[in-house]
Design a protein around this motif. Structure first.
Motif, short mmCIF file in Angstrom:
data_model
loop_
_atom_site.label_atom_id
_atom_site.label_comp_id
_atom_site.label_asym_id
_atom_site.label_seq_id
_atom_site.Cartn_x
_atom_site.Cartn_y
_atom_site.Cartn_z
N TYR A 195 0.83 -1.20 0.00
CA TYR A 195 0.00 0.00 0.00
C TYR A 195 0.87 1.25 0.00
CZ TYR A 195 -3.77 -3.15 1.43
OH TYR A 195 -4.69 -4.18 1.48
N GLY A 196 0.34 2.32 -0.57
CA GLY A 196 0.97 3.62 -0.40
C GLY A 196 0.70 4.14 1.00
N ASP A 197 1.54 5.06 1.44
CA ASP A 197 1.30 5.75 2.70
C ASP A 197 0.59 7.04 2.34
OD1 ASP A 197 1.26 6.61 5.27
OD2 ASP A 197 3.42 6.69 5.55
N GLY A 198 -0.73 6.93 2.16
CA GLY A 198 -1.47 7.94 1.44
C GLY A 198 -1.41 7.58 -0.04
N LYS A 199 -1.54 8.58 -0.90
CA LYS A 199 -1.56 8.29 -2.34
C LYS A 199 -0.19 7.96 -2.89
CE LYS A 199 -1.25 13.17 -3.70
NZ LYS A 199 0.10 13.07 -4.28
N ASP A 200 0.86 8.29 -2.15
CA ASP A 200 2.22 8.08 -2.64
C ASP A 200 2.82 6.80 -2.07
OD1 ASP A 200 2.21 10.51 -4.04
OD2 ASP A 200 2.78 11.61 -2.23
N PHE A 201 3.68 6.17 -2.85
CA PHE A 201 4.41 4.99 -2.37
C PHE A 201 5.70 5.45 -1.70
CE2 PHE A 201 7.73 1.79 -3.00
CZ PHE A 201 7.15 0.72 -2.34
N HIS A 202 5.97 4.89 -0.51
CA HIS A 202 7.21 5.18 0.21
C HIS A 202 7.95 3.87 0.43
CE1 HIS A 202 5.30 8.97 2.30
NE2 HIS A 202 5.41 9.10 0.99
N TRP A 203 9.24 3.81 0.09
CA TRP A 203 10.02 2.62 0.35
C TRP A 203 10.51 2.69 1.79
CZ3 TRP A 203 10.48 -2.07 0.12
CH2 TRP A 203 10.44 -2.81 -1.07
N ASP A 204 9.71 2.13 2.69
CA ASP A 204 10.05 2.05 4.10
C ASP A 204 9.30 0.87 4.69
OD1 ASP A 204 7.38 2.93 4.52
OD2 ASP A 204 8.01 5.02 4.68
N TYR A 205 9.23 0.78 6.00
CA TYR A 205 8.60 -0.37 6.65
C TYR A 205 7.22 -0.01 7.23
CZ TYR A 205 13.03 -2.82 6.13
OH TYR A 205 14.16 -3.44 5.60
N TYR A 206 6.60 1.06 6.76
CA TYR A 206 5.31 1.43 7.33
C TYR A 206 4.18 0.48 6.97
CZ TYR A 206 6.56 5.34 10.15
OH TYR A 206 7.07 6.10 11.19
N ASN A 207 4.33 -0.30 5.90
CA ASN A 207 3.37 -1.37 5.66
C ASN A 207 3.38 -2.38 6.80
OD1 ASN A 207 1.84 -2.11 2.74
ND2 ASN A 207 3.23 -0.34 2.69
N SER A 208 4.50 -2.48 7.51
CA SER A 208 4.61 -3.41 8.63
C SER A 208 4.48 -2.70 9.98
CB SER A 208 5.95 -4.14 8.58
OG SER A 208 6.02 -5.16 9.54
N PHE A 209 5.03 -1.52 10.13
CA PHE A 209 4.90 -0.78 11.38
C PHE A 209 3.44 -0.50 11.72
CE2 PHE A 209 9.24 1.36 10.45
CZ PHE A 209 9.92 0.42 11.20
N VAL A 210 2.64 -0.18 10.69
CA VAL A 210 1.27 0.29 10.92
C VAL A 210 0.26 -0.34 9.98
CG1 VAL A 210 -0.25 2.32 10.96
CG2 VAL A 210 2.12 2.54 11.74
N TYR A 243 2.66 -9.85 1.25
CA TYR A 243 3.62 -8.96 1.90
C TYR A 243 4.41 -9.69 2.98
CZ TYR A 243 5.65 -4.95 4.29
OH TYR A 243 6.53 -4.07 4.87
N ALA A 244 3.78 -10.64 3.66
CA ALA A 244 4.52 -11.43 4.64
C ALA A 244 5.64 -12.22 3.97
CB ALA A 244 3.57 -12.38 5.38
N SER A 245 5.38 -12.75 2.79
CA SER A 245 6.43 -13.47 2.05
C SER A 245 7.55 -12.53 1.65
CB SER A 245 5.84 -14.15 0.81
OG SER A 245 4.93 -15.17 1.17
N PHE A 268 13.61 -4.31 15.05
CA PHE A 268 12.90 -5.46 14.50
C PHE A 268 11.38 -5.31 14.54
CE2 PHE A 268 15.39 -6.89 18.35
CZ PHE A 268 14.45 -6.57 19.32
N GLY A 269 10.88 -4.17 14.99
CA GLY A 269 9.48 -3.84 14.77
C GLY A 269 9.16 -3.76 13.29
N ALA A 270 10.20 -3.64 12.46
CA ALA A 270 10.02 -3.66 11.01
C ALA A 270 9.36 -4.94 10.54
CB ALA A 270 11.37 -3.49 10.31
N PHE A 271 9.39 -5.99 11.36
CA PHE A 271 8.82 -7.28 10.97
C PHE A 271 7.55 -7.61 11.75
CE2 PHE A 271 13.22 -7.41 9.62
CZ PHE A 271 13.06 -7.81 8.30
N GLN A 272 6.86 -6.56 12.22
CA GLN A 272 5.58 -6.80 12.89
C GLN A 272 4.64 -7.61 11.99
OE1 GLN A 272 1.79 -4.61 15.07
NE2 GLN A 272 3.22 -3.31 13.95
#
Length: 383
Positions: A195-210, A243-245, A268-272
């Protein structure tokens, strides 16, 4: 070779090592006094709720687990009591550890992590709150409504708070905030499980953090509320599996993972999300639970063994591998770092679950590095 149950003990010991300074300070009503604030002191007013909410968000499934025996059950019962007492301290206006739910902005974020803990432990936390504490917590959660969430992952923070209000019996919880978060994130999907973080895609771990952990738990809780949600659940879970894979594939043979994007000091919260997929048994078939256990154990060890990850009093210090304060953005306090606890979600699985009992297994990058003839990886289609 270390068995899965020995790894479980290492996970539990590590989670409690991280959490003990926070919860013992709260027990003494001295978290506000003891929590280090020298790092980004301008964030001090938010740090206690950050540390407590984020820590309990990761501990909650273990607190919820029934059927434990012996020493582990004694520990679980003790920490359940500490968490319940901590909530009492957090919402009591006369407490020296009364926490900031009412300021604009950041309090919404960390109230949401505490709310997520209640959703993850409805029996052990939410149902055990005395009426006085429950009513105060409802009032504090309502205070977060003064913050208008940004049009990005913050919509999920508002939604999670409302989900907790519903769980606590607040008949006036706002389902519109939940609906908005779900529908906007469906619009912000970028493909292949991300998912984007909003309408934009961000290369980070927010798909997992939140993003994905909250989406999954919200849609599962409210799937009966609307026929649309039933269809949405299938889509969200299909994306969550993929995304888990992806997360499992990102763990290198030595337990290192890509340094990329903001909030990397959540460690390691990046792997929530990978941890939650293991807890809730929605890993793809090609990913065996034991290989996730071994991969995450390598990640945890690599970080915890780095000198300076914990300070001399046992508090988390900013960094990824040890003390690296330059990695921390201006919005990060020491309290923020406790989101790392979410890697421990699989402790909510009983010791007899295959996640813990299956023989050690190489994770994907280890298999490839060892020359094993593994299957091809494919992008998610149709979702």
């Amino acid at each position: 070779m270390v068995s899965g149950l020995e790894q479980r003990k290492y996970w539990l010991d590590t989670m409690l090592q991280i959490g003990e300074p926070v919860l013992s300070a709260l027990e003494a009503r001295k978290l506000n006094e003891r929590l280090p604030i020298e790092f980004h002191p301008d964030r001090a007013e938010y740090a206690c709720l950050e540390a407590f909410g984020r820590l309990v968000c990761g501990m909650a499934p273990w607190l919820e687990l029934e059927g434990l025996q012996g020493e582990e059950e004694e520990l679980r019962a003790r920490y359940e009591r500490l968490v319940l007492e901590g909530i009492d301290a957090a919402v009591d206006p006369e407490s020296p550890d009364y926490m900031n739910f009412s300021g604009e902005g950041q309090p919404l974020v960390d109230a949401a992590f505490l709310a997520h803990a209640l959703i993850r432990a409805p029996r052990a936390i939410a149902a055990q709150l005395p009426d006085r504490v429950r009513e105060r917590l409802i009032a504090e959660f309502r205070r977060t409504r003064r913050t208008v969430p940004f049009k990005n992952n913050w919509l999920l923070f508002s939604a999670m708070v409302e989900a907790a209000l519903d769980l606590l019996g607040d008949k006036d919880y706002d389902r519109m905030r939940i609906d908005m978060a779900l529908h906007f994130h469906m619009e912000w999907y970028k493909g292949d499980g991300m998912y984007g973080d909003g309408k934009d895609f961000h290369w980070d771990y927010y798909n997992s953090f939140v993003i994905q952990p909250m989406l999954v738990d919200l849609i599962v809780r409210f799937r009966q509320a609307s026929p649309v949600y039933g269809e949405m659940e299938k889509i969200i879970l299909a994306r969550a599996k993929r995304y888990a894979s992806v997360q499992e594939h990102m763990i290198a043979p030595d337990g290192i993972y890509p340094y990329i994007g903001r909030s990397i000091t959540y460690r390691f919260g990046a792997f929530q999300h990978l941890a939650q997929a293991s807890l809730q048994h929605f890993l793809e078939e090609k990913i065996a639970p034991a290989q996730v256990r071994c991969a995450l154990t390598a990640v945890i060890r690599r970080i915890m063994e780095a000198p300076g990850t914990l300070d001399e009093q046992g508090w988390l210090a900013p960094g990824l591998y040890g003390y690296q304060p330059n990695l921390a953005e201006g919005y990060i306090s020491v309290g923020s770092l406790y989101l790392c606890s979410t890697v421990f979600l699989p402790l909510g699985l009983p010791p007899e679950d295959s996640f813990w009992t299956d023989d050690d297994a190489r994770w994907t990058s280890m298999k490839i590095a060892a020359g094993e003839n593994v299957g091809m990886d494919f992008a998610l289609q149709g979702f």
